[in-house]
Enzyme design. Structure first.
Site, PDB file in Angstrom:
ATOM      1  N   TYR A 127       0.813  -1.216   0.000  1.00  0.00           N
ATOM      2  CA  TYR A 127       0.000   0.000   0.000  1.00  0.00           C
ATOM      3  C   TYR A 127       0.849   1.270   0.000  1.00  0.00           C
ATOM      4  CZ  TYR A 127      -3.841  -3.181   1.350  1.00  0.00           C
ATOM      5  OH  TYR A 127      -4.765  -4.191   1.411  1.00  0.00           O
ATOM      6  N   LYS A 175       5.057 -14.238   5.114  1.00  0.00           N
ATOM      7  CA  LYS A 175       5.137 -15.249   4.051  1.00  0.00           C
ATOM      8  C   LYS A 175       6.590 -15.285   3.588  1.00  0.00           C
ATOM      9  CE  LYS A 175       3.061 -18.105   1.171  1.00  0.00           C
ATOM     10  NZ  LYS A 175       2.235 -19.290   1.531  1.00  0.00           N
ATOM     11  N   ASP A 208      -1.108 -17.784   5.135  1.00  0.00           N
ATOM     12  CA  ASP A 208      -2.192 -18.684   4.711  1.00  0.00           C
ATOM     13  C   ASP A 208      -2.595 -19.616   5.856  1.00  0.00           C
ATOM     14  OD1 ASP A 208       0.390 -19.606   4.349  1.00  0.00           O
ATOM     15  OD2 ASP A 208      -0.048 -20.785   2.567  1.00  0.00           O
ATOM     16  N   ASP A 232      -4.705  -6.174   6.778  1.00  0.00           N
ATOM     17  CA  ASP A 232      -5.987  -5.684   6.274  1.00  0.00           C
ATOM     18  C   ASP A 232      -6.950  -6.860   6.151  1.00  0.00           C
ATOM     19  OD1 ASP A 232      -7.957  -4.164   5.118  1.00  0.00           O
ATOM     20  OD2 ASP A 232      -6.909  -3.834   3.216  1.00  0.00           O
ATOM     21  N   ASP A 236     -10.126  -8.136   8.977  1.00  0.00           N
ATOM     22  CA  ASP A 236     -11.520  -8.250   8.553  1.00  0.00           C
ATOM     23  C   ASP A 236     -12.042  -9.656   8.839  1.00  0.00           C
ATOM     24  OD1 ASP A 236     -11.568  -5.658   7.657  1.00  0.00           O
ATOM     25  OD2 ASP A 236     -12.196  -6.129   5.612  1.00  0.00           O
TER      26      ASP A 236
HETATM   27 MG    MG Z   1     -10.314  -3.334   5.251  1.00  0.00          MG
END
Ligand code: MG
Ligand code: NAI
Length: 339
Positions: A127, A175, A208, A232, A236
């Site tokens: 990001y 990862k 994962d 992120d 969620d």
């Molecule tokens: Mg979000």
């Protein structure tokens, strides 16, 4: 000794933002603390009225405040040149830590036995905004940027938070088996920092696996710390285990400023109807209390919310019959009872 006066900046934003923030403000006013509130404009409405979704005056108000409470903004699709005020806010104020607690409620929509916090790096990774296209638009590249500086401060924050919460485990999610340089650096920094916290065990987990384990056995987690993109998604995922958007709260914390906000958006389908669930905003206000070193009052707010949920004193999204104002009122009454 006279009581401190806390300066709080309120950013209602768009849609249901104003409706839920006013409930959170009423709740703060019901506590035995002194407040000085200042409001700021943010979002699409601000853009339409003032020409900017994040006016300089708003940034100045956030900087002046001890802490900020933010509702939600609407992001207009496909408006050329419109930049999300949330990303700009995080970058401009260097709000590097995104904190998302997830705790079980006595409610059918919540799994039991969960008490975890996702600590997400909030400023870099994929990001960072370094993107380009090549080959006449047929090859697109986004750079994943990880720095030692940002990794160090977020990992320290995670271990400090674990201590504050009385936890004894931090799970570092990455990862690094595939992204050897970027995730490799994040992992290496974690391995360097962990020995400074002998009372907190560090566990590593591939992202994962973590996504899977969150569904299989979420009770195993205490603090999860990870890079921006993974955080992120995982935060969620985690919020859906314990009641979803109506109750999910968060904080964006930097060295000099902190902005607390419900996870949900501006919910245009509910806006103006006094139907939105104010709990996510109220729990964000509880995080603000923790941040202002008023953790006993933060705990009190959480306790009041838990009681309201357990007694079905909630809005329609949680199966209740209350409107936004009544649901806010219910939490305040419970607090008055507990105080
Ligand atoms: Mg979000
Ligand atoms: P949303 O979170 O606004 O709504 C998703 C669904 O959850 C809707 O059905 C909504 O009615 C429900 N919902 C959300 N908050 C609720 C609450 N407090 N009580 C009861 N139900 C609630 O996400 P959506 O619809 O994808 O986005 C709407 C707008 O919000 C878009 O412009 C989007 O860009 C923006 N957005 C802003 C965020 C922020 O300000 N942090 C975060 C997410 C979206």
């Amino acid at each position: 000794m006279s009581q401190p006066v806390y300066r709080v900046c309120l950013l209602p934003g768009d849609g249901i933002g104003g409706e839920v923030i006013s409930q959170a403000q009423r709740l703060l006013q019901a506590l035995p603390l002194q407040w000085e509130f200042e409001s700021g404009e943010i979002g699409f409405g601000a853009y339409q009225r003032l020409g900017s979704p994040l006016p300089e005056a708003t940034l100045a108000a956030i900087r002046r405040a001890d802490a900020t409470l933010f509702g939600a903004v609407t992001t207009p699709p496909n408006l050329a040149g419109y930049a999300s005020p949330i990303l700009r806010l995080r970058q401009t104020l260097d709000l590097y830590a995104n904190i998302r607690p997830c705790r079980s409620f006595q409610h059918p929509s919540s799994r039991q036995g969960i008490n975890l916090v996702v600590v997400r790096e909030n400023t870099e990774d994929l990001y960072s905004g370094v993107e380009r296209v090549e080959d006449n638009g047929n090859r697109a590249i986004s750079e994943m940027i990880i720095t030692r500086r940002a990794s160090e401060r977020i990992i320290r924050q995670a271990f400090e938070l674990a201590r504050q919460l009385g936890f004894n485990k931090v799970t570092v999610v990455h990862k690094a088996n595939v992204l050897r340089e970027t995730c490799g650096l994040f992992r290496k920094v974690a391995l360097e920092i962990a020995p400074n916290y002998p009372d907190v065990a560090m566990q590593e987990m591939l992202v994962d696996t973590c996504a899977m384990e969150l569904v299989r056995q979420p009770e195993q987690f205490q603090v999860i710390v990870t890079t921006n993109l993974f955080g992120d998604i995982l935060s969620d995922e985690a919020s859906m285990l314990v009641g979803g958007l109506g109750v999910a709260c968060s904080g964006n914390i930097g060295k000099n400023s902190a902005v607390f906000e419900p996870v949900h958006g501006s919910a245009p389908n509910l806006a103006g109807q006094n139907k939105a669930n104010p709990i996510a905003a109220i729990l964000s206000a509880a995080m603000l209390l923790d941040y202002l070193e008023q953790k006993p009052l933060g705990d009190l707010v959480r306790q009041a919310v838990e009681a309201c949920i357990a007694h079905n004193q909630v809005t329609q999204d949680l199966g209740g019959i209350l409107n936004t104002t009544e649901a806010g009122e219910a939490v305040i009454s419970e607090i008055r009872r507990l105080l």
